[in-house]
Write an enzyme that holds these catalytic residues in place. Structure first.
Site, PDB file in Angstrom:
ATOM      1  N   CYS A  43       0.380  -1.161   0.021  1.00 12.42           N
ATOM      2  CA  CYS A  43      -0.507   0.292   0.114  1.00 12.42           C
ATOM      3  C   CYS A  43       0.833   1.362  -0.047  1.00 12.42           C
ATOM      4  O   CYS A  43       1.554   1.294   1.228  1.00 12.42           O
ATOM      5  CB  CYS A  43      -0.855   0.455   1.777  1.00 12.42           C
ATOM      6  SG  CYS A  43      -1.852   1.964   1.679  1.00 12.42           S
ATOM      7  N   CYS A  46       0.881   3.282   3.273  1.00 16.53           N
ATOM      8  CA  CYS A  46       1.326   2.871   4.681  1.00 16.53           C
ATOM      9  C   CYS A  46       2.080   1.551   5.069  1.00 16.53           C
ATOM     10  O   CYS A  46       2.770   0.579   5.516  1.00 16.53           O
ATOM     11  CB  CYS A  46       0.825   1.793   5.757  1.00 16.53           C
ATOM     12  SG  CYS A  46      -0.310   0.662   5.425  1.00 16.53           S
ATOM     13  N   CYS A  99      -6.771  -0.851   1.996  1.00 14.60           N
ATOM     14  CA  CYS A  99      -6.522  -0.966   3.012  1.00 14.60           C
ATOM     15  C   CYS A  99      -6.611  -1.326   4.330  1.00 14.60           C
ATOM     16  O   CYS A  99      -7.285  -0.586   4.935  1.00 14.60           O
ATOM     17  CB  CYS A  99      -5.018  -0.109   2.486  1.00 14.60           C
ATOM     18  SG  CYS A  99      -3.446  -0.846   3.868  1.00 14.60           S
ATOM     19  N   CYS A 102      -4.866   1.349   7.037  1.00 15.29           N
ATOM     20  CA  CYS A 102      -4.531   2.604   6.950  1.00 15.29           C
ATOM     21  C   CYS A 102      -5.640   3.034   6.218  1.00 15.29           C
ATOM     22  O   CYS A 102      -5.942   4.338   6.148  1.00 15.29           O
ATOM     23  CB  CYS A 102      -3.487   3.170   6.156  1.00 15.29           C
ATOM     24  SG  CYS A 102      -3.689   3.134   4.747  1.00 15.29           S
ATOM     25  N   CYS A 119      -9.454  -5.080  -9.130  1.00 16.83           N
ATOM     26  CA  CYS A 119      -9.034  -3.863  -9.943  1.00 16.83           C
ATOM     27  C   CYS A 119      -8.844  -2.495  -9.489  1.00 16.83           C
ATOM     28  O   CYS A 119      -9.342  -2.151  -9.017  1.00 16.83           O
ATOM     29  CB  CYS A 119     -10.463  -3.539 -10.936  1.00 16.83           C
ATOM     30  SG  CYS A 119      -9.978  -2.194 -12.146  1.00 16.83           S
TER      31      CYS A 119
END
Length: 130
Positions: A43, A46, A99, A102, A119
Site C-alpha cells: 500500500c 502505509c 487497505c 490505513c 481492479c
C-alpha cells in the site's frame, strides 16, 4: 491515524485524491498496471504488503492493475454507490477495496471479462521486486 495535512505531506496530489478521497487514476497512467515481474505490492499509504505478483492478471488493456486475490486479512471492503461518479442503485453498486491498516482506497472488486478481480489504481501501490 494521520490528519489530512500529514497525508498531503506524504502523498502527491494525485495520490491523495485516489488514496484518501476515493478517486480513480487516469487509465494507463501508472507503470504498476503493466508491471509483470516477480515481487509483491505494498500500500502506498502505509507499506502493508497487499498483493503478490503471482496473483497479477495480465493487463486487459483497460489501464489499471488486476489481481485475482489479495493477501489474507489485508483488504477491507465497502459498497461504492458512486462508482465513476454515477449514483448507482444498490443492485448496481460495486465493492470498493481499502487497505486494512490505513484505510487507503486501492480500487474495486469488479467482474472484468467474466472474471472477478481486484481492479486497482496503480498509484495506490508500490512494487517491490523479488
Amino acid at each position: 491515524n494521520r490528519s489530512d495535512s500529514e497525508w498531503r505531506a506524504r502523498l502527491t496530489e494525485n495520490e491523495f485524491t485516489v488514496l484518501r478521497k476515493g478517486g480513480t487514476e487516469v487509465p494507463h497512467s501508472s507503470l504498476n498496471a503493466f508491471q509483470m515481474d516477480d515481487g509483491h505490492y505494498t500500500c502506498k499509504g502505509c507499506d502493508l504488503v497487499n498483493f503478490e505478483s503471482k496473483w497479477k492478471v495480465a493487463q486487459f488493456d483497460i489501464g489499471w492493475a488486476f489481481f485475482s486475490q489479495a493477501r489474507p486479512t489485508t483488504i477491507l471492503t465497502s459498497v461504492d454507490n458512486t462508482f465513476n461518479g454515477m449514483n448507482a442503485q444498490p443492485d448496481k453498486a460495486v465493492i470498493e477495496c481499502h487497505c486494512r491498516r490505513c484505510a487507503s482506497h486501492l480500487g474495486h472488486i469488479l467482474t472484468v471479462k467474466g472474471k472477478t478481480l481486484h481492479c486497482l489504481n496503480g498509484i495506490s501501490l508500490v512494487f517491490h521486486a523479488a
